[in-house]
Design a protein around this motif. Structure first.
Motif, PDB file in Angstrom:
ATOM      1  N   ASP A  38       0.831  -1.199   0.000  1.00 15.79           N
ATOM      2  CA  ASP A  38       0.000   0.000   0.000  1.00 15.79           C
ATOM      3  C   ASP A  38       0.875   1.262   0.000  1.00 15.79           C
ATOM      4  O   ASP A  38       0.711   2.125  -0.847  1.00 15.79           O
ATOM      5  CB  ASP A  38      -0.909  -0.022   1.230  1.00 15.79           C
ATOM      6  CG  ASP A  38      -2.017   1.006   1.138  1.00 15.79           C
ATOM      7  OD1 ASP A  38      -2.231   1.535   0.035  1.00 15.79           O
ATOM      8  OD2 ASP A  38      -2.664   1.281   2.157  1.00 15.79           O
ATOM      9  N   THR A  89      -7.843  -1.933  -2.159  1.00 17.81           N
ATOM     10  CA  THR A  89      -7.405  -1.856  -3.550  1.00 17.81           C
ATOM     11  C   THR A  89      -7.229  -3.263  -4.100  1.00 17.81           C
ATOM     12  O   THR A  89      -7.120  -4.221  -3.365  1.00 17.81           O
ATOM     13  CB  THR A  89      -6.063  -1.134  -3.694  1.00 17.81           C
ATOM     14  OG1 THR A  89      -5.205  -1.595  -2.666  1.00 17.81           O
ATOM     15  CG2 THR A  89      -6.235   0.361  -3.590  1.00 17.81           C
ATOM     16  N   ASN A  90      -7.183  -3.311  -5.375  1.00 15.45           N
ATOM     17  CA  ASN A  90      -6.902  -4.589  -6.010  1.00 15.45           C
ATOM     18  C   ASN A  90      -5.459  -4.974  -5.726  1.00 15.45           C
ATOM     19  O   ASN A  90      -4.644  -4.154  -5.396  1.00 15.45           O
ATOM     20  CB  ASN A  90      -7.087  -4.475  -7.525  1.00 15.45           C
ATOM     21  CG  ASN A  90      -8.525  -4.163  -7.861  1.00 15.45           C
ATOM     22  OD1 ASN A  90      -9.434  -4.583  -7.141  1.00 15.45           O
ATOM     23  ND2 ASN A  90      -8.724  -3.417  -8.931  1.00 15.45           N
ATOM     24  N   THR A  91      -5.185  -6.227  -5.904  1.00 15.33           N
ATOM     25  CA  THR A  91      -3.829  -6.696  -5.720  1.00 15.33           C
ATOM     26  C   THR A  91      -2.906  -5.957  -6.675  1.00 15.33           C
ATOM     27  O   THR A  91      -3.194  -5.841  -7.850  1.00 15.33           O
ATOM     28  CB  THR A  91      -3.775  -8.188  -6.035  1.00 15.33           C
ATOM     29  OG1 THR A  91      -4.610  -8.836  -5.095  1.00 15.33           O
ATOM     30  CG2 THR A  91      -2.375  -8.722  -5.905  1.00 15.33           C
ATOM     31  N   SER A  92      -1.831  -5.423  -6.137  1.00 12.16           N
ATOM     32  CA  SER A  92      -0.890  -4.743  -7.022  1.00 12.16           C
ATOM     33  C   SER A  92       0.291  -5.658  -7.251  1.00 12.16           C
ATOM     34  O   SER A  92       0.709  -6.385  -6.377  1.00 12.16           O
ATOM     35  CB  SER A  92      -0.413  -3.456  -6.385  1.00 12.16           C
ATOM     36  OG  SER A  92       0.604  -3.717  -5.463  1.00 12.16           O
ATOM     37  N   PHE A 108       4.128  -1.064   4.109  1.00 12.73           N
ATOM     38  CA  PHE A 108       2.860  -1.564   4.629  1.00 12.73           C
ATOM     39  C   PHE A 108       2.093  -2.204   3.479  1.00 12.73           C
ATOM     40  O   PHE A 108       1.907  -1.575   2.437  1.00 12.73           O
ATOM     41  CB  PHE A 108       2.018  -0.413   5.206  1.00 12.73           C
ATOM     42  CG  PHE A 108       2.473   0.059   6.557  1.00 12.73           C
ATOM     43  CD1 PHE A 108       3.664   0.758   6.699  1.00 12.73           C
ATOM     44  CD2 PHE A 108       1.715  -0.188   7.687  1.00 12.73           C
ATOM     45  CE1 PHE A 108       4.093   1.202   7.952  1.00 12.73           C
ATOM     46  CE2 PHE A 108       2.119   0.244   8.941  1.00 12.73           C
ATOM     47  CZ  PHE A 108       3.316   0.939   9.078  1.00 12.73           C
ATOM     48  N   SER A 109       1.627  -3.422   3.684  1.00  9.68           N
ATOM     49  CA  SER A 109       0.876  -4.111   2.627  1.00  9.68           C
ATOM     50  C   SER A 109      -0.541  -3.559   2.557  1.00  9.68           C
ATOM     51  O   SER A 109      -0.973  -2.796   3.429  1.00  9.68           O
ATOM     52  CB  SER A 109       0.817  -5.612   2.921  1.00  9.68           C
ATOM     53  OG  SER A 109      -0.178  -5.874   3.896  1.00  9.68           O
ATOM     54  N   ASN A 110      -1.276  -3.980   1.542  1.00 14.57           N
ATOM     55  CA  ASN A 110      -2.711  -3.713   1.525  1.00 14.57           C
ATOM     56  C   ASN A 110      -3.352  -4.417   2.718  1.00 14.57           C
ATOM     57  O   ASN A 110      -2.774  -5.330   3.296  1.00 14.57           O
ATOM     58  CB  ASN A 110      -3.313  -4.189   0.206  1.00 14.57           C
ATOM     59  CG  ASN A 110      -2.903  -3.292  -0.951  1.00 14.57           C
ATOM     60  OD1 ASN A 110      -2.887  -2.069  -0.825  1.00 14.57           O
ATOM     61  ND2 ASN A 110      -2.551  -3.891  -2.071  1.00 14.57           N
ATOM     62  N   THR A 111      -4.542  -3.964   3.064  1.00 15.08           N
ATOM     63  CA  THR A 111      -5.208  -4.481   4.255  1.00 15.08           C
ATOM     64  C   THR A 111      -5.737  -5.898   4.055  1.00 15.08           C
ATOM     65  O   THR A 111      -6.327  -6.210   3.022  1.00 15.08           O
ATOM     66  CB  THR A 111      -6.375  -3.544   4.637  1.00 15.08           C
ATOM     67  OG1 THR A 111      -5.846  -2.233   4.832  1.00 15.08           O
ATOM     68  CG2 THR A 111      -7.085  -4.004   5.893  1.00 15.08           C
ATOM     69  N   LYS A 129      -2.428  -4.856   8.412  1.00 10.78           N
ATOM     70  CA  LYS A 129      -1.565  -4.661   7.264  1.00 10.78           C
ATOM     71  C   LYS A 129      -0.275  -5.383   7.624  1.00 10.78           C
ATOM     72  O   LYS A 129       0.169  -5.320   8.767  1.00 10.78           O
ATOM     73  CB  LYS A 129      -1.280  -3.175   7.039  1.00 10.78           C
ATOM     74  CG  LYS A 129      -2.435  -2.440   6.372  1.00 10.78           C
ATOM     75  CD  LYS A 129      -2.123  -0.981   6.187  1.00 10.78           C
ATOM     76  CE  LYS A 129      -3.206  -0.293   5.393  1.00 10.78           C
ATOM     77  NZ  LYS A 129      -3.282  -0.729   3.991  1.00 10.78           N
TER      78      LYS A 129
END
Lengths: 201, 120
Positions: free
Chosen positions: A45, A193-196, B80-83, B88
């Protein structure tokens, strides 16, 4: 409560076409035929990086477009609070360079008007595949009065310098303001969000 | 899992990290000395490598020793990754190796697993 460990916090965005290497890194865990990495599956993110400029410890919170650019859906909410934007193209990809003008227009429409910008021509280690000359990059930057640098995320050329220069430009711009102004913090749980999955290609 | 808590004793000074906390793979500095508090509890942390067949159901391991960080901007360098659910996951900011720990969105605390980083 722990004391604050930094002086300033800048929110930066990475913008540009898919595949220009915005999230490219020196070394990364790569997928193979049978395994994948947990992180590459869920996507990143944002990142926090620390630089020191003029005796000040500055935290950079860096967001990249996480694939939204594919759908040209980058709008006001993404730009909100951004103090600096890295506009990235790929020196081996003519189209990504041509699109810089489009991105500049998008920024003008949606971002804060005093956002600090910088154009980066990435993948400058790939000299044999270069299709966009350094002069063309310099020219477009000059026309728009924006800083310019060629970088290679893969060979670690100018990456740290680019972030430092952008941060320094923001620092100069904010210097007139009161020290200790509340910093614009961004909530982390802002969007699903979609997987990036972006890489050096 | 072998109990390696003893190996970490010298890393803790006044309840905090005595030395720099760095990425195991690329040496990127994640936390500077004395910025994170040692804490112990059980958490199922996903493995760095996952079988492709298993993507919906990632394999985890039980991790119990953590460095706790109250303010995310205490980190020197981190991703930090997506949730996922209420968390995260934390990664190295440079090589993106991870998870090296997780961030709990409900209390804003971040936890770095001692076993997923190096101290130097």
């Amino acid at each position: 409560m722990a004391k604050k460990t930094y002086d300033l916090l800048f929110k930066l965005l990475l913008i540009g076409d898919s595949g220009v290497g915005k999230t490219c890194i020196l070394f990364r865990f790569s997928d193979d035929a049978f395994t994948t990495t947990f992180i590459s599956t869920i996507g990143i993110d944002f990142k926090i990086k620390t630089v020191e400029l003029r005796g000040k410890k500055i935290k950079l919170q860096i967001w990249d477009t996480a694939g939204q650019e594919r759908f040209h859906t980058i709008t006001t909410s993404y730009y909100r609070g951004a103090m600096g934007i890295m506009l990235v193209y790929d020196i081996t990809n003519e189209k990504s360079f041509e699109n810089i003008v489009k991105w500049l227009r998008n920024i003008d429409e949606h971002a804060n008007e005093d956002v600090e910008k910088m154009i980066l021509g990435n993948k400058c280690d790939m000299t044999d595949k270069r299709t966009v000359s350094k002069e063309r990059g310099e020219t477009i930057a000059r026309e728009h009065s924006i800083r310019f640098m060629e970088t290679s995320a893969k060979a670690n050329i100018n990456i740290e310098r680019a972030f430092s220069e952008l941060a320094e430009a923001i620092l100069i711009k904010t210097a007139g303001k009161e020290p200790g102004d509340p910093v614009d913090r961004v909530t982390v749980d802002r969007r699903p969000t979609n997987t990036s999955k972006s890489c050096c290609n | 899992m072998p109990d390696c808590s003893e190996n970490y004793e010298k890393e803790i000074s006044d309840g905090k990290n005595a030395r720099n906390i760095k990425c195991k793979y690329c040496n990127s500095v994640i936390l500077t000395p004395s910025t994170a508090a040692f804490t112990s509890f059980e958490f199922q942390l996903p493995l760095i490598r996952q079988s492709k067949i298993n993507e919906q159901n990632p394999e985890t391991e039980n991790v119990s020793l953590f460095w706790a960080v109250t303010d995310m901007f205490t980190f020197q360098n981190v991703g930090f990754s997506n949730t996922v659910g209420n968390n995260k996951y934390l990664t190295c900011a440079d090589c993106e190796a991870g998870p090296i720990g997780y961030h709990d969105l409900s209390n804003k605390m971040s936890y770095v697993a001692l076993s997923r980083v190096i101290h130097s």
